[in-house]
Design a protein around this motif. Structure first.
Motif, PDB file in Angstrom:
ATOM      1  N   ALA A  51       0.835  -1.213   0.000  1.00 18.24           N
ATOM      2  CA  ALA A  51       0.000   0.000   0.000  1.00 18.24           C
ATOM      3  C   ALA A  51       0.867   1.259   0.000  1.00 18.24           C
ATOM      4  N   GLU A  52       1.963   1.210   0.753  1.00 21.94           N
ATOM      5  CA  GLU A  52       2.879   2.349   0.807  1.00 21.94           C
ATOM      6  C   GLU A  52       3.500   2.618  -0.567  1.00 21.94           C
ATOM      7  N   ARG A  53       3.903   1.568  -1.247  1.00 19.64           N
ATOM      8  CA  ARG A  53       4.488   1.726  -2.587  1.00 19.64           C
ATOM      9  C   ARG A  53       3.454   2.259  -3.577  1.00 19.64           C
ATOM     10  N   ILE A  54       2.228   1.777  -3.473  1.00 20.38           N
ATOM     11  CA  ILE A  54       1.167   2.255  -4.362  1.00 20.38           C
ATOM     12  C   ILE A  54       0.948   3.752  -4.146  1.00 20.38           C
ATOM     13  N   ARG A  55       0.844   4.168  -2.890  1.00 21.31           N
ATOM     14  CA  ARG A  55       0.652   5.588  -2.599  1.00 21.31           C
ATOM     15  C   ARG A  55       1.818   6.421  -3.125  1.00 21.31           C
ATOM     16  N   HIS A  56       3.025   5.938  -2.930  1.00 16.88           N
ATOM     17  CA  HIS A  56       4.210   6.654  -3.402  1.00 16.88           C
ATOM     18  C   HIS A  56       4.199   6.778  -4.938  1.00 16.88           C
ATOM     19  N   MET A  57       3.864   5.691  -5.613  1.00 18.84           N
ATOM     20  CA  MET A  57       3.812   5.724  -7.078  1.00 18.84           C
ATOM     21  C   MET A  57       2.726   6.663  -7.586  1.00 18.84           C
ATOM     22  N   LEU A  58       1.597   6.676  -6.906  1.00 17.46           N
ATOM     23  CA  LEU A  58       0.515   7.565  -7.325  1.00 17.46           C
ATOM     24  C   LEU A  58       0.905   9.029  -7.148  1.00 17.46           C
ATOM     25  N   ALA A  59       1.695   9.299  -6.120  1.00 19.70           N
ATOM     26  CA  ALA A  59       2.113  10.678  -5.859  1.00 19.70           C
ATOM     27  C   ALA A  59       3.214  11.129  -6.819  1.00 19.70           C
ATOM     28  N   THR A  60       4.038  10.201  -7.281  1.00 20.14           N
ATOM     29  CA  THR A  60       5.203  10.595  -8.079  1.00 20.14           C
ATOM     30  C   THR A  60       5.088  10.314  -9.572  1.00 20.14           C
ATOM     31  N   SER A  61       4.156   9.477  -9.990  1.00 25.80           N
ATOM     32  CA  SER A  61       4.075   9.155 -11.415  1.00 25.80           C
ATOM     33  C   SER A  61       2.792   9.698 -12.019  1.00 25.80           C
ATOM     34  N   ARG A  62       2.706   9.621 -13.314  1.00 22.05           N
ATOM     35  CA  ARG A  62       1.541  10.150 -14.029  1.00 22.05           C
ATOM     36  C   ARG A  62       0.627   8.997 -14.399  1.00 22.05           C
ATOM     37  N   ASN A  63      -0.497   8.916 -13.743  1.00 18.22           N
ATOM     38  CA  ASN A  63      -1.526   7.935 -14.063  1.00 18.22           C
ATOM     39  C   ASN A  63      -2.794   8.696 -14.432  1.00 18.22           C
ATOM     40  N   ASP A  64      -3.723   7.993 -15.049  1.00 14.26           N
ATOM     41  CA  ASP A  64      -4.963   8.696 -15.359  1.00 14.26           C
ATOM     42  C   ASP A  64      -5.707   9.006 -14.063  1.00 14.26           C
ATOM     43  N   ARG A  65      -6.498  10.059 -14.087  1.00 12.73           N
ATOM     44  CA  ARG A  65      -7.170  10.563 -12.880  1.00 12.73           C
ATOM     45  C   ARG A  65      -8.085   9.523 -12.243  1.00 12.73           C
ATOM     46  N   ARG A  66      -8.805   8.798 -13.071  1.00 16.22           N
ATOM     47  CA  ARG A  66      -9.747   7.799 -12.554  1.00 16.22           C
ATOM     48  C   ARG A  66      -9.024   6.690 -11.779  1.00 16.22           C
ATOM     49  N   THR A  67      -7.925   6.208 -12.345  1.00 21.07           N
ATOM     50  CA  THR A  67      -7.139   5.169 -11.662  1.00 21.07           C
ATOM     51  C   THR A  67      -6.578   5.700 -10.357  1.00 21.07           C
ATOM     52  N   THR A  68      -6.038   6.896 -10.388  1.00 21.13           N
ATOM     53  CA  THR A  68      -5.455   7.486  -9.181  1.00 21.13           C
ATOM     54  C   THR A  68      -6.503   7.628  -8.080  1.00 21.13           C
ATOM     55  N   GLU A  69      -7.669   8.138  -8.411  1.00 23.92           N
ATOM     56  CA  GLU A  69      -8.729   8.301  -7.401  1.00 23.92           C
ATOM     57  C   GLU A  69      -9.171   6.959  -6.832  1.00 23.92           C
ATOM     58  N   LEU A  70      -9.351   5.979  -7.692  1.00 21.42           N
ATOM     59  CA  LEU A  70      -9.776   4.652  -7.237  1.00 21.42           C
ATOM     60  C   LEU A  70      -8.752   4.037  -6.294  1.00 21.42           C
ATOM     61  N   LEU A  71      -7.494   4.091  -6.688  1.00 20.62           N
ATOM     62  CA  LEU A  71      -6.460   3.463  -5.869  1.00 20.62           C
ATOM     63  C   LEU A  71      -6.233   4.224  -4.563  1.00 20.62           C
ATOM     64  N   LEU A  72      -6.372   5.546  -4.589  1.00 20.20           N
ATOM     65  CA  LEU A  72      -6.218   6.301  -3.343  1.00 20.20           C
ATOM     66  C   LEU A  72      -7.335   5.976  -2.353  1.00 20.20           C
ATOM     67  N   LEU A  73      -8.551   5.731  -2.857  1.00 19.43           N
ATOM     68  CA  LEU A  73      -9.657   5.341  -1.972  1.00 19.43           C
ATOM     69  C   LEU A  73      -9.363   4.017  -1.261  1.00 19.43           C
ATOM     70  N   VAL A  74      -8.793   3.086  -2.003  1.00 16.71           N
ATOM     71  CA  VAL A  74      -8.572   1.752  -1.449  1.00 16.71           C
ATOM     72  C   VAL A  74      -7.307   1.665  -0.618  1.00 16.71           C
ATOM     73  N   TYR A  75      -6.236   2.309  -1.065  1.00 14.98           N
ATOM     74  CA  TYR A  75      -4.942   2.115  -0.434  1.00 14.98           C
ATOM     75  C   TYR A  75      -4.483   3.271   0.452  1.00 14.98           C
ATOM     76  N   THR A  76      -5.415   4.032   1.007  1.00 12.08           N
ATOM     77  CA  THR A  76      -5.033   5.077   1.965  1.00 12.08           C
ATOM     78  C   THR A  76      -4.996   4.456   3.357  1.00 12.08           C
ATOM     79  N   LYS A  77      -4.283   5.109   4.251  1.00 14.27           N
ATOM     80  CA  LYS A  77      -4.137   4.582   5.619  1.00 14.27           C
ATOM     81  C   LYS A  77      -5.426   4.580   6.373  1.00 14.27           C
TER      82      LYS A  77
END
Length: 113
Positions: free
Chosen positions: A87-113
């Motif tokens: 989960a930590e790596r996913i959050r880090h990747m979402l913060a530092t890389s360019r993903n589409d907005r929908r994917t980023t929002e979905l993954l942040l909902l699931v993988y936040t602390k």
């Protein structure tokens, strides 16, 4: 010398009559063909490349996102890390890389602390 159809031709070099190919001819031809193919491969874009670790982590996270994330055992078997590290790596990747907005929002909902 002519041969009837459906029979094998003798192993002679067709450019020089009555000469058997030298033992080094075949490896030399193989090397030349291999070099040609390698040069050609460098010039053409690679279609079937291996995914990077980041791509694989994001893909895995997206697959499991509708279910609230993957089970800890699956994360460990697949990547050799704990669920919290995943989960930590996913959050880090979402913060530092360019993903589409929908994917980023979905993954942040699931993988936040």
């Amino acid at each position: 010398m002519t041969h009837p159809p459906d029979t094998h031709r003798p192993l002679t070099d067709t450019t020089i009559p009555d000469r058997m190919p030298a033992i080094t001819d075949q490896p030399d031809r193989y090397r030349a063909e291999r070099r040609r193919r390698l040069r050609q491969a460098k010039l053409t874009p690679r279609q079937g490349r291996w995914p990077s670790e980041q791509e694989e982590l994001i893909r895995f996270a997206r697959i499991w996102a509708p279910y609230g994330g993957p089970p800890p055992e699956e994360v460990f078997v697949r990547f050799g890390i704990t669920s919290s590290t995943f989960a930590e790596r996913i959050r880090h990747m979402l913060a530092t890389s360019r993903n589409d907005r929908r994917t980023t929002e979905l993954l942040l909902l699931v993988y936040t602390k």
